[in-house]
Design a protein around this motif. Sequence first.
Motif, PDB file in Angstrom:
ATOM      1  N   PHE A 131     -62.796   4.235   2.538  1.00  0.00           N
ATOM      2  CA  PHE A 131     -62.892   2.589   2.782  1.00  0.00           C
ATOM      3  C   PHE A 131     -64.358   2.308   2.184  1.00  0.00           C
ATOM      4  N   ILE A 132     -64.212   1.091   1.174  1.00  0.00           N
ATOM      5  CA  ILE A 132     -65.470   0.904   0.523  1.00  0.00           C
ATOM      6  C   ILE A 132     -65.822  -0.629   0.648  1.00  0.00           C
ATOM      7  N   GLY A 133     -65.315  -1.006   1.581  1.00  0.00           N
ATOM      8  CA  GLY A 133     -65.667  -2.466   1.855  1.00  0.00           C
ATOM      9  C   GLY A 133     -66.716  -2.793   2.888  1.00  0.00           C
ATOM     10  N   ALA A 158     -59.671   5.736  -7.204  1.00  0.00           N
ATOM     11  CA  ALA A 158     -59.165   4.676  -7.733  1.00  0.00           C
ATOM     12  C   ALA A 158     -59.015   3.435  -6.906  1.00  0.00           C
ATOM     13  N   VAL A 159     -59.741   2.406  -7.382  1.00  0.00           N
ATOM     14  CA  VAL A 159     -59.911   1.156  -6.607  1.00  0.00           C
ATOM     15  C   VAL A 159     -58.700   0.205  -6.403  1.00  0.00           C
ATOM     16  N   SER A 160     -57.893   0.228  -5.320  1.00  0.00           N
ATOM     17  CA  SER A 160     -56.587  -0.531  -5.499  1.00  0.00           C
ATOM     18  C   SER A 160     -56.528  -1.748  -4.679  1.00  0.00           C
ATOM     19  N   LYS A 161     -57.858  -2.312  -4.321  1.00  0.00           N
ATOM     20  CA  LYS A 161     -57.572  -3.564  -3.467  1.00  0.00           C
ATOM     21  C   LYS A 161     -56.765  -4.496  -4.252  1.00  0.00           C
ATOM     22  N   LEU A 162     -56.113  -5.223  -3.536  1.00  0.00           N
ATOM     23  CA  LEU A 162     -55.278  -6.669  -3.871  1.00  0.00           C
ATOM     24  C   LEU A 162     -54.350  -6.230  -4.908  1.00  0.00           C
ATOM     25  N   GLY A 200     -70.926   3.984  -9.777  1.00  0.00           N
ATOM     26  CA  GLY A 200     -70.270   3.582 -10.958  1.00  0.00           C
ATOM     27  C   GLY A 200     -69.077   3.101 -10.661  1.00  0.00           C
ATOM     28  N   MET A 201     -68.772   1.651 -11.339  1.00  0.00           N
ATOM     29  CA  MET A 201     -67.443   1.101 -11.332  1.00  0.00           C
ATOM     30  C   MET A 201     -66.981   0.960 -12.667  1.00  0.00           C
ATOM     31  N   SER A 202     -65.826   0.196 -12.980  1.00  0.00           N
ATOM     32  CA  SER A 202     -65.463   0.194 -14.373  1.00  0.00           C
ATOM     33  C   SER A 202     -66.420  -0.111 -15.470  1.00  0.00           C
ATOM     34  N   GLY A 203     -67.325  -1.189 -15.052  1.00  0.00           N
ATOM     35  CA  GLY A 203     -68.422  -1.537 -16.012  1.00  0.00           C
ATOM     36  C   GLY A 203     -69.683  -0.677 -16.369  1.00  0.00           C
ATOM     37  N   LEU A 221     -56.552  -6.354 -14.409  1.00  0.00           N
ATOM     38  CA  LEU A 221     -57.338  -7.502 -13.236  1.00  0.00           C
ATOM     39  C   LEU A 221     -56.496  -7.740 -12.118  1.00  0.00           C
ATOM     40  N   ARG A 222     -57.458  -7.942 -10.892  1.00  0.00           N
ATOM     41  CA  ARG A 222     -57.034  -8.197  -9.560  1.00  0.00           C
ATOM     42  C   ARG A 222     -56.177  -9.539  -9.256  1.00  0.00           C
ATOM     43  N   PRO A 223     -55.357  -9.671  -8.762  1.00  0.00           N
ATOM     44  CA  PRO A 223     -54.827 -10.829  -8.088  1.00  0.00           C
ATOM     45  C   PRO A 223     -55.904 -11.390  -7.347  1.00  0.00           C
ATOM     46  N   LEU A 249     -74.264   8.913  -0.116  1.00  0.00           N
ATOM     47  CA  LEU A 249     -74.832   7.548  -0.244  1.00  0.00           C
ATOM     48  C   LEU A 249     -73.982   6.581  -1.010  1.00  0.00           C
ATOM     49  N   MET A 250     -73.821   5.409  -1.061  1.00  0.00           N
ATOM     50  CA  MET A 250     -73.203   4.753  -1.940  1.00  0.00           C
ATOM     51  C   MET A 250     -73.801   3.630  -2.147  1.00  0.00           C
ATOM     52  N   THR A 251     -73.632   2.979  -3.237  1.00  0.00           N
ATOM     53  CA  THR A 251     -74.321   1.619  -3.813  1.00  0.00           C
ATOM     54  C   THR A 251     -73.451   0.870  -4.761  1.00  0.00           C
ATOM     55  N   ILE A 252     -73.434  -0.323  -4.897  1.00  0.00           N
ATOM     56  CA  ILE A 252     -72.875  -0.992  -5.941  1.00  0.00           C
ATOM     57  C   ILE A 252     -73.723  -1.492  -7.170  1.00  0.00           C
ATOM     58  N   GLY A 253     -74.903  -1.782  -6.766  1.00  0.00           N
ATOM     59  CA  GLY A 253     -75.716  -2.132  -7.894  1.00  0.00           C
ATOM     60  C   GLY A 253     -75.850  -3.677  -7.911  1.00  0.00           C
ATOM     61  N   GLU A 310     -60.017   1.298  -0.974  1.00  0.00           N
ATOM     62  CA  GLU A 310     -59.770  -0.203  -0.404  1.00  0.00           C
ATOM     63  C   GLU A 310     -60.736  -0.794   0.381  1.00  0.00           C
ATOM     64  N   ASN A 311     -60.790  -2.037   0.133  1.00  0.00           N
ATOM     65  CA  ASN A 311     -62.057  -2.981   0.712  1.00  0.00           C
ATOM     66  C   ASN A 311     -61.614  -3.676   1.991  1.00  0.00           C
ATOM     67  N   TYR A 312     -60.405  -4.166   2.279  1.00  0.00           N
ATOM     68  CA  TYR A 312     -60.193  -4.671   3.274  1.00  0.00           C
ATOM     69  C   TYR A 312     -59.509  -4.037   4.490  1.00  0.00           C
ATOM     70  N   VAL A 326     -67.061   8.299  -8.635  1.00  0.00           N
ATOM     71  CA  VAL A 326     -67.133   6.811  -9.316  1.00  0.00           C
ATOM     72  C   VAL A 326     -65.721   6.250  -8.761  1.00  0.00           C
ATOM     73  N   ARG A 327     -66.146   4.848  -8.587  1.00  0.00           N
ATOM     74  CA  ARG A 327     -65.003   3.782  -7.919  1.00  0.00           C
ATOM     75  C   ARG A 327     -64.412   3.256  -8.913  1.00  0.00           C
ATOM     76  N   VAL A 328     -63.438   3.571  -9.651  1.00  0.00           N
ATOM     77  CA  VAL A 328     -62.930   2.448 -10.865  1.00  0.00           C
ATOM     78  C   VAL A 328     -61.524   1.614 -10.329  1.00  0.00           C
ATOM     79  N   GLY A 329     -61.505   0.576 -10.399  1.00  0.00           N
ATOM     80  CA  GLY A 329     -60.615  -0.318  -9.999  1.00  0.00           C
ATOM     81  C   GLY A 329     -59.762  -1.001 -11.454  1.00  0.00           C
ATOM     82  N   THR A 330     -60.420  -1.979 -11.814  1.00  0.00           N
ATOM     83  CA  THR A 330     -59.927  -2.808 -13.037  1.00  0.00           C
ATOM     84  C   THR A 330     -59.511  -1.912 -14.271  1.00  0.00           C
ATOM     85  N   SER A 331     -60.222  -0.949 -14.549  1.00  0.00           N
ATOM     86  CA  SER A 331     -59.828  -0.085 -15.824  1.00  0.00           C
ATOM     87  C   SER A 331     -58.748   0.743 -15.452  1.00  0.00           C
TER      88      SER A 331
END
Length: 239
Positions: free
Chosen positions: A79-81, A35-39, A208-211, A233-235, A167-171, A58-60, A224-229
């Motif tokens: 840590f994914i940032g 669950a991607v909780s950044k911001l 794999g992300m929300s989209g 939406l992130r601040p 291994l990880m990728t964003i695409g 988290e990214n930062y 899978v790394r899912v934030g927005t869903s």
Amino acid sequence: MVETVEGVAKNLEAVRTRIGELSAKCGIKEPRLVAVSKLQPDQLIVDAHAAGQKCFGENYVKELVGKAPGLPADIEWHFIGMLQSNKAKTLVSGVPNLAVVESVHSAKTASALEKACVGAGRTQKLKVMIQVLTSGEESKSGCDPEECTVIAQHIKDDCPLLELVGLMTIGKFGDPNPEPYFQVLKQCRARVAQSLGIAEDALELSMGMSGDYDKAIAAGSTSVRVGTSIFGLRPPKSS
Ligand SMILES: *Cc1c(COP(=O)(O)O)cnc(C)c1O
């Protein structure tokens, strides 16, 4: 997608159900959900944790080091940032329950993490993934697909406190067809496994992300790394 206690638990449930259905349909093991909780406000993390979620991404560095001590100790932080080598020490010493660093993009970053683990007196190996830039976009981080075997060998030979787990990728953001990027990551995994002399399925595929997590699961994602869903939406980032 409302950012309330109920909202987060409901969203989480919906994402889990979807992941379960998709992996059953594809006949594969259910991937881990990070669950991607950044911001996002801490309360939403507490709510998701109360709803049974253990892995968070988290990214930062500054943000994670600031919030991790005040949140449940059984959280497994990924840590994914983008990780600058000079922040490795802050990250490793500031987050005792750091489970995986998914964004190792160079041998230099791996060495910095190794040194940080030694410095922090970590006895347990720190799990790492190699982030691969599969889309060729300048704006994203990750190593060139050609570099992944060299980085993997460096981790194996020179970083005894690191354990390469995948291994990880964003695409490519907004690309309706992420399949080519997922395929590049799979090819990288095949080459890394071969050069290290290990089985391919000993290495995870974080994609794999929300989209696009549905397509990522069909392509064989194990995480899978899912934030927005989940959180809405992130601040905006204030920096
Ligand atoms: C922000 C982020 C995600 C989550 O993206 P969503 O579209 O909100 O699901 C996943 N992976 C990485 C590397 C990210 O930076």
